[in-house]
Each structure stands twice: as structure tokens, then as C-alpha cells.
Scaffold this active site. Sequence first.
Site, PDB file in Angstrom:
ATOM      1  N   HIS A 155      -7.272  -3.033  10.523  1.00 33.48           N
ATOM      2  CA  HIS A 155      -7.077  -2.981   9.067  1.00 33.48           C
ATOM      3  C   HIS A 155      -5.889  -3.839   8.637  1.00 33.48           C
ATOM      4  CE1 HIS A 155      -4.179   0.791   8.914  1.00 33.48           C
ATOM      5  NE2 HIS A 155      -3.546  -0.295   9.290  1.00 33.48           N
ATOM      6  N   ASP A 163       0.836  -1.214   0.000  1.00 34.32           N
ATOM      7  CA  ASP A 163       0.000   0.000   0.000  1.00 34.32           C
ATOM      8  C   ASP A 163       0.865   1.257   0.000  1.00 34.32           C
ATOM      9  OD1 ASP A 163       0.996  -0.158   2.578  1.00 34.32           O
ATOM     10  OD2 ASP A 163      -0.951  -0.337   3.550  1.00 34.32           O
ATOM     11  N   GLU A 167      -9.766  -0.581   5.396  1.00 36.46           N
ATOM     12  CA  GLU A 167     -10.255  -0.010   6.638  1.00 36.46           C
ATOM     13  C   GLU A 167     -11.584  -0.649   7.058  1.00 36.46           C
ATOM     14  OE1 GLU A 167      -7.545   1.352   7.529  1.00 36.46           O
ATOM     15  OE2 GLU A 167      -7.919   3.510   7.606  1.00 36.46           O
ATOM     16  N   ASN A 227      -6.994  -0.635  14.289  1.00 27.76           N
ATOM     17  CA  ASN A 227      -8.434  -0.721  14.011  1.00 27.76           C
ATOM     18  C   ASN A 227      -8.769  -2.016  13.260  1.00 27.76           C
ATOM     19  OD1 ASN A 227      -7.242  -0.212  11.607  1.00 27.76           O
ATOM     20  ND2 ASN A 227      -8.434   1.604  11.079  1.00 27.76           N
TER      21      ASN A 227
HETATM   22  P1  PGA Z   1       2.751  -1.193  12.200  1.00 30.29           P
HETATM   23  O1  PGA Z   1       1.470  -0.908  11.324  1.00 30.29           O
HETATM   24  O2  PGA Z   1       3.406  -2.387  11.604  1.00 30.29           O
HETATM   25  O3  PGA Z   1       3.597   0.054  12.088  1.00 30.29           O
HETATM   26  O4  PGA Z   1       2.261  -1.447  13.602  1.00 30.29           O
HETATM   27  C1  PGA Z   1       0.578  -1.933  11.066  1.00 30.29           C
HETATM   28  C2  PGA Z   1      -0.592  -1.459  10.257  1.00 30.29           C
HETATM   29  O5  PGA Z   1      -1.104  -0.365  10.499  1.00 30.29           O
HETATM   30  O6  PGA Z   1      -1.010  -2.198   9.380  1.00 30.29           O
END
Ligand code: PGA
Length: 247
Positions: free
Chosen positions: A138, A67, A143, A136
Amino acid sequence: MKLNIYPDNQTLSAQVANEVIALIKRMPDAVFCLASGDTPRIACQLVAEKAISEGIDFSKCTFVGLDEWLGVAPDNEGSCHHFFKTLLIEPLRLSPNQTFLFDALATNPQEECKKMDENIFNKGGIDLMIVGIGMNGHIGFNEPGISFEKYSHVADLDNTTVTVGQKYFSSPTNLKQGITLGLKHLMESKRVILMANGKKKAGVIAKAVGGEISNQFPATIIQRHQNGEVAIDEEASSELNLKIIQS
Ligand code: PGA
């Protein structure tokens, strides 16, 4: 879905890195997709280290970035592009024609999504996808509320994503939308590993693994994947009700 719990993040990351290395050894033209972010950071470093020390040939594989923050320039150190470039693309010497990353500055992001989907289909799909989980629930920028049936798409970012996302940037950054592979890519990927580490991820992991499958908590989709694995460290496992999961 398999669940593997490792004593710490280093061990977890080494295991995930080994999976990437093993895939490329077995299938030099494999297509693999990685998330950026704090979770896969050590695993990416270990992939590059092992590839170099073991002389593994990455010249025939294809790398797909999961992404990107829409509108954030690739040279911004908080961009996914910057993460992939410094941790994987440069150390592994991946050429532009074997690297598929979303262009966050594309004038037509929908076209960019179509291009990504076509690139993936033309390569015969993704062999291994390694993703994290947001606070959250995701995966990528899929989302809460997102359809499980979508391929690449532009996403309006959830408030949690906007707030938590500031941690990647050296100064406050306007984050509104993201561009991401969809959950249909994840379901069609031949193998998926969802990684998480640390106490702060214990709650979301408990929900992803033991909660009812729902697009309100997108990571629950991992429960449906035939060759899906949740790979976490002990801290991230601390809220799992293992008795229920094993029964
Ligand atoms: P992080 O992010 O690996 O920095 O905890 C994970 C995400 O938001 O998918």
C-alpha cells in the site's frame, strides 16, 4: 521511473530531505506532501534541522499530510497527526492555514475527503509527494484492490495494515479504517519519491519496481509516474533483479 540506491538509511534520508529543502528554496509557495511512519522519520527530522540551520523560509508553502487512522485522536502518539506535529509542523512553525491534515474524528469523513481535495486543487496541486510502502504494497491507506482513479477516500484497512500498524501505538489499538489521499493525487503530483529502507522492505520493493502494474499491489503505480523515483537503501534493494530492470 528512476531508481536510486543509497548505501544506508541516513544517506537516503539526507537526500530526500535535500529534495524538500531544494523545492522550498526554488519555490517558496510549493505544496508538499509527506507520509508519516518509520520510513520518513529521519528525513523529516533533517528537513526541520536544515530549515532552521540554513534559515529557510517555510512560511509560504503548504504541507499536506498523506493519511490518518480514522477515529484515532490527534494527541495519540501513534496518530499521523502527532508525527507531523512533532517532527514538522512545530519545528518549521507551520501555521494551521498552511497545513492540511485529515481530521480523524470528523463526524463526516466523506466531507473531510472532499475538503482535502478542494484544498489541494485550490493550491494548484501537489509539487512533491514523499511516500513509503507498506508490507502489502500500500501507499498511504491505498490498500490492495483500490482503484488508481481515486482522490481522497475512506479505506477499510487490510489485515496486514491493522497488524503492522500496532507498532506505532503504545497499547493495542482498534484500527479499522483510514482516511487517505488517493493514487490519483499521486499520479497528478508533479514529482513523487517512494522511499524504503531495511531488509524487511526488500520483497515489497522488488514487486513495486519489477512487478506487473496492478491495483492488487498499489505501489506498482510508481512505475507509471513520469517524474517518479524509488529511493531506497542497499538493504531494501537486496531482492531487486537489477539486470532485468536495466535492460
Ligand atoms: P513504515 O510504514 O514507514 O512505518 O514502514 C510504511 C507504510 O505502511 O506505508
